[in-house]
Each structure stands twice: as C-alpha cells, then as structure tokens.
Write a protein that holds these residues in place. Sequence first.
Motif, PDB file in Angstrom:
ATOM      1  N   ASN A  98       0.820  -1.219   0.000  1.00 19.52           N
ATOM      2  CA  ASN A  98       0.000   0.000   0.000  1.00 19.52           C
ATOM      3  C   ASN A  98       0.853   1.269   0.000  1.00 19.52           C
ATOM      4  OD1 ASN A  98      -2.445  -1.356  -0.051  1.00 19.52           O
ATOM      5  ND2 ASN A  98      -2.554  -1.509   2.171  1.00 19.52           N
ATOM      6  N   LYS A  99       1.999   1.237   0.697  1.00 16.98           N
ATOM      7  CA  LYS A  99       2.822   2.452   0.763  1.00 16.98           C
ATOM      8  C   LYS A  99       3.366   2.830  -0.617  1.00 16.98           C
ATOM      9  CE  LYS A  99       7.013  -0.072   2.164  1.00 16.98           C
ATOM     10  NZ  LYS A  99       8.070  -0.181   3.209  1.00 16.98           N
ATOM     11  N   TYR A 100       3.609   1.838  -1.459  1.00 14.17           N
ATOM     12  CA  TYR A 100       4.102   2.130  -2.802  1.00 14.17           C
ATOM     13  C   TYR A 100       2.982   2.667  -3.696  1.00 14.17           C
ATOM     14  CZ  TYR A 100       8.086  -0.665  -1.270  1.00 14.17           C
ATOM     15  OH  TYR A 100       9.159  -1.146  -0.576  1.00 14.17           O
ATOM     16  N   LYS A 101       1.753   2.308  -3.366  1.00 11.42           N
ATOM     17  CA  LYS A 101       0.619   2.785  -4.158  1.00 11.42           C
ATOM     18  C   LYS A 101       0.438   4.290  -4.028  1.00 11.42           C
ATOM     19  CE  LYS A 101      -1.808  -1.650  -3.908  1.00 11.42           C
ATOM     20  NZ  LYS A 101      -3.016  -2.384  -3.439  1.00 11.42           N
ATOM     21  N   LEU A 102       1.031   4.866  -2.984  1.00  4.47           N
ATOM     22  CA  LEU A 102       0.951   6.323  -2.807  1.00  4.47           C
ATOM     23  C   LEU A 102       1.636   7.064  -3.954  1.00  4.47           C
ATOM     24  CD1 LEU A 102       1.639   6.666   1.033  1.00  4.47           C
ATOM     25  CD2 LEU A 102      -0.548   6.965  -0.154  1.00  4.47           C
ATOM     26  N   LEU A 103       2.534   6.380  -4.657  1.00  2.39           N
ATOM     27  CA  LEU A 103       3.209   7.011  -5.785  1.00  2.39           C
ATOM     28  C   LEU A 103       2.233   7.330  -6.917  1.00  2.39           C
ATOM     29  CD1 LEU A 103       6.465   4.829  -5.913  1.00  2.39           C
ATOM     30  CD2 LEU A 103       6.279   7.203  -5.172  1.00  2.39           C
ATOM     31  N   PHE A 104       1.101   6.661  -6.906  1.00  4.53           N
ATOM     32  CA  PHE A 104       0.076   6.942  -7.919  1.00  4.53           C
ATOM     33  C   PHE A 104      -0.798   8.146  -7.540  1.00  4.53           C
ATOM     34  CE2 PHE A 104       0.776   2.338  -8.593  1.00  4.53           C
ATOM     35  CZ  PHE A 104       1.102   2.370  -9.937  1.00  4.53           C
ATOM     36  N   LEU A 105      -0.594   8.675  -6.343  1.00  2.00           N
ATOM     37  CA  LEU A 105      -1.448   9.760  -5.853  1.00  2.00           C
ATOM     38  C   LEU A 105      -1.400  11.010  -6.726  1.00  2.00           C
ATOM     39  CD1 LEU A 105      -3.418  10.554  -3.632  1.00  2.00           C
ATOM     40  CD2 LEU A 105      -1.478  11.358  -2.266  1.00  2.00           C
ATOM     41  N   PRO A 106      -0.214  11.490  -7.142  1.00  2.00           N
ATOM     42  CA  PRO A 106      -0.188  12.684  -8.005  1.00  2.00           C
ATOM     43  C   PRO A 106      -1.004  12.503  -9.276  1.00  2.00           C
ATOM     44  CG  PRO A 106       1.997  12.241  -7.154  1.00  2.00           C
ATOM     45  CD  PRO A 106       1.155  11.056  -6.789  1.00  2.00           C
ATOM     46  N   PHE A 107      -0.865  11.345  -9.915  1.00  2.00           N
ATOM     47  CA  PHE A 107      -1.631  11.100 -11.136  1.00  2.00           C
ATOM     48  C   PHE A 107      -3.122  11.047 -10.834  1.00  2.00           C
ATOM     49  CE2 PHE A 107      -3.682   7.975 -14.002  1.00  2.00           C
ATOM     50  CZ  PHE A 107      -3.570   8.681 -15.194  1.00  2.00           C
ATOM     51  N   SER A 108      -3.500  10.419  -9.719  1.00  2.00           N
ATOM     52  CA  SER A 108      -4.912  10.321  -9.352  1.00  2.00           C
ATOM     53  C   SER A 108      -5.519  11.692  -9.102  1.00  2.00           C
ATOM     54  CB  SER A 108      -5.059   9.439  -8.097  1.00  2.00           C
ATOM     55  OG  SER A 108      -4.557   8.142  -8.318  1.00  2.00           O
ATOM     56  N   ILE A 109      -4.760  12.543  -8.403  1.00  2.00           N
ATOM     57  CA  ILE A 109      -5.239  13.904  -8.134  1.00  2.00           C
ATOM     58  C   ILE A 109      -5.403  14.663  -9.453  1.00  2.00           C
ATOM     59  CG2 ILE A 109      -4.627  16.134  -7.112  1.00  2.00           C
ATOM     60  CD1 ILE A 109      -3.228  14.579  -4.872  1.00  2.00           C
ATOM     61  N   SER A 110      -4.416  14.518 -10.327  1.00  2.00           N
ATOM     62  CA  SER A 110      -4.468  15.190 -11.632  1.00  2.00           C
ATOM     63  C   SER A 110      -5.700  14.757 -12.417  1.00  2.00           C
ATOM     64  CB  SER A 110      -3.199  14.881 -12.424  1.00  2.00           C
ATOM     65  OG  SER A 110      -3.296  15.379 -13.740  1.00  2.00           O
ATOM     66  N   VAL A 111      -5.966  13.446 -12.443  1.00  2.00           N
ATOM     67  CA  VAL A 111      -7.122  12.940 -13.183  1.00  2.00           C
ATOM     68  C   VAL A 111      -8.416  13.501 -12.612  1.00  2.00           C
ATOM     69  CG1 VAL A 111      -8.480  10.878 -13.692  1.00  2.00           C
ATOM     70  CG2 VAL A 111      -5.992  10.830 -13.967  1.00  2.00           C
ATOM     71  N   LEU A 112      -8.552  13.480 -11.296  1.00  2.00           N
ATOM     72  CA  LEU A 112      -9.791  13.962 -10.660  1.00  2.00           C
ATOM     73  C   LEU A 112     -10.016  15.454 -10.947  1.00  2.00           C
ATOM     74  CD1 LEU A 112      -9.592  12.127  -7.208  1.00  2.00           C
ATOM     75  CD2 LEU A 112     -11.139  11.634  -9.116  1.00  2.00           C
ATOM     76  N   VAL A 113      -8.935  16.232 -10.826  1.00  2.00           N
ATOM     77  CA  VAL A 113      -9.065  17.672 -11.075  1.00  2.00           C
ATOM     78  C   VAL A 113      -9.416  17.935 -12.535  1.00  2.00           C
ATOM     79  CG1 VAL A 113      -7.830  19.870 -11.153  1.00  2.00           C
ATOM     80  CG2 VAL A 113      -7.544  18.338  -9.187  1.00  2.00           C
ATOM     81  N   ASN A 114      -8.741  17.243 -13.442  1.00  2.00           N
ATOM     82  CA  ASN A 114      -8.990  17.466 -14.866  1.00  2.00           C
ATOM     83  C   ASN A 114     -10.372  16.973 -15.278  1.00  2.00           C
ATOM     84  OD1 ASN A 114      -6.581  18.660 -16.358  1.00  2.00           O
ATOM     85  ND2 ASN A 114      -5.584  17.099 -15.109  1.00  2.00           N
ATOM     86  N   LEU A 115     -10.854  15.913 -14.663  1.00  2.00           N
ATOM     87  CA  LEU A 115     -12.218  15.459 -14.932  1.00  2.00           C
ATOM     88  C   LEU A 115     -13.233  16.480 -14.413  1.00  2.00           C
ATOM     89  CD1 LEU A 115     -12.050  11.623 -14.172  1.00  2.00           C
ATOM     90  CD2 LEU A 115     -12.231  12.728 -16.413  1.00  2.00           C
ATOM     91  N   TYR A 116     -12.918  17.043 -13.263  1.00  2.00           N
ATOM     92  CA  TYR A 116     -13.804  18.050 -12.672  1.00  2.00           C
ATOM     93  C   TYR A 116     -13.898  19.281 -13.568  1.00  2.00           C
ATOM     94  CZ  TYR A 116     -15.434  21.604  -9.359  1.00  2.00           C
ATOM     95  OH  TYR A 116     -16.116  22.619  -8.728  1.00  2.00           O
TER      96      TYR A 116
END
Length: 380
Positions: A98-116
């Motif tokens: 799970n700690k390594y999955k945090l590396l996907f956080l920037p991309f996830s935030i970017s996707v959510l913001v851009n979808l919004y």
Amino acid sequence: MNLEILDFIIVIGIVQGVLFSLAILFSKYFKSSTNTYLGISMLIGILTNVQYLAVKYHWYSEFPKFAIFEDIELVLLLPITLLFYYVKFLYPKFKLQNKYKLLFLPFSISVLVNLYVGGHAHFKLYSLEDLYWVPPFYTVEYFFSIVLNIIILVVTYVLLFKKTNTEHPLVNHSLKWIKLFFYFHVAIIITWISLEVVEKAYPNDFNFILWLILNLLFYWVGYIGIFKFRLARNRYEIRKLIDKEVKTETIEVSIKDKKTELTQDKDNEYLQDLVSILENEYIYRDPKLSRNDMANRLGISVGYLSQMINNNSKKSFSDYINYYRVEDVKQMVLNTDFNKYSMLAIGLEAGYNSKSAFYSGFKKETGLTPSEFKKSHQIS
C-alpha cells in the motif's frame, strides 16, 4: 524529410507497440508480474503518442468531447509504472504494498481535477465560475511532472548502477537488457525537457523528435521481443517435454563418445546424496545453483563439498555441474522431439544462464559447439 512520413512511422510504431504490449500482458509465454509493468508502461507510452497525433491533426475540433483525453497527464503515470518494472526486474519478490501505491497519488489527483474541470469545459455538465485556481494548478502540475520524472531516473540509476550485483537476485537475468532500456528512458526524458525549454524560446512544433525517439523504443522492444517471444515459447514447450520425461534410453546409447560415469565413492553417503539429488531432482537445471546452496542441502561445509567432488571426479564444483548440464543438452539435441527448438532455448532449460555460458561450458566439456556436436551425431 516530410513530417507526414514521420507521422506515418509513428503510427506504425503505435500499432507495433499495441500488439507487443498485448502479447506481453496476455500471452502465456510472456505473462509475468514483471512483464505486466512493462506492458502497461508501453501502453501508456503509446497513449502519449496518440495524444500528440490528436492535437496535431485537430481531432478534438471534430470530436470536442474527446478533448478531455488530452488533459490526462500520463507523464505523471508513466514514470511510476516504469519504476515498478525496474524494481520488479531486479527484485522478483517485490510486492506492491500500500505504501508504494501512494506514488500513484499525483496522477490520481491530476485525473480527478482534470475530470472536474473537463465536466465544465468539455461536457457542459455544470457551470464553474471560480476557476482562478486552474492556471496555477496546471503550472504546478507541469513542473511537478518534470521533477517527478527526474527523481525516478535518479532512483533507477542508483538501483541499476550503484547497487552491487550481489544485492540483486539476478543470476538468471541479464542486466544488459534493462540498462539499454534505461538509456532509452533517459534519452526520452532529456529530449522532452530540452524541447520544453527550446519551445519556450523558439515556439515551434519540435515534438515529433520526442515521439520518434519513443517509437524507436517501441521498435527496439518489439524487435527484441520477437526474439524473446520465440525463446520464451521454446522454453515453455521444452519444459513441457521435459516434464513428460522425454528422455529416452536410446539417446543414451546413441552418444558414442559419452563419458563414463563419474567415479563415486560408495562409502561416502554425502557423495551418494549429491549424485541422487542431481540425477533424480535435476537440480542442476536451476541457473541459480551455487556451492553454498548445495552444501547447505547436504549439511556439509562448502570446503568439504569442493574437496569431495574433486577427489571423486577431478573436477571443480562448477565443472561438475557443467557436466550434468552438458549431458542434459546432449540428450535433448539428439532427440528429434527437440529439433524444432533453438539451441539457446535448450541450453537455458538445461540450467545455463546465458548464451555465452552455454556455448563455453558445452565446448569446454566436449570440445565442440552444440551445433557441431549435433551434426557429428547425425545419421548420414
């Protein structure tokens, strides 16, 4: 050169990349947790090419709702999947915790913001009035993507070049492939950053240079992949034949120059156990087999193991193991069931970890290359 021709080359690279990525992800010959990250990374790289072509040929003008695809910042995702590929290649037992999955956080935030924002700008699903924060967000996103890619390159460099080989379980892996892949990765990132700087000073469309380098990677991986695909398929089928014990008595007889069995001290139970393990469990087929492993298995010291082998066979441990691997290869190359498989695939399944080790080991034991040996035993 006409840029339209360059675009055609890019399209061919995309098609090849897609086909090879699908082969990596779904073929039983390639499928592995390590290759999964490579296949995903290649698909992401292909999508960045599609983004480039979509902008250049104004596809979004004809299909405006698809413009949201351009807002997906794949440069925040690609370095992460590549990092996991490098790590998994070097450390096969690596688990995506799970700690390594945090590396996907920037991309996830970017996707959510851009979808919004895209819901307002592209789909007119709702109206957003206060968008003052969007330009600063995109600026931060832009610079962060550059920094993130540089950090990933540095981390990968440390893993590949600063760690000693003893820290990697790489006995049956070649670092040549992964290092060449890394050099392509470095070239792509340097080109990308350089073009960003150049275009700030001299606005023009130089992006085709980046996409050509990326497609060179697709072509190279595809070319190597065809060879590796054939090799992987051969090894898979050879292993199935070996598992069915297609190792016949007639082959043993047909090898006229086959050496007599190694001298065995029947009063030495450790030697008897060693021979039994090798001849019944075929442990020599493990390319990672070492003196320490065998000594631990027998419950004796490494020094005694070497002395025991030398006294009874006049061979070193590595030569003793090589003898068994060569005998394995002999039986396979003289069995017509194995005729359709490459010599390299046969050697790798016998326990060698590279082509050079296979050919040098075989010639050291027989005085012939595997092909020469096979030819000398063919019935005229």
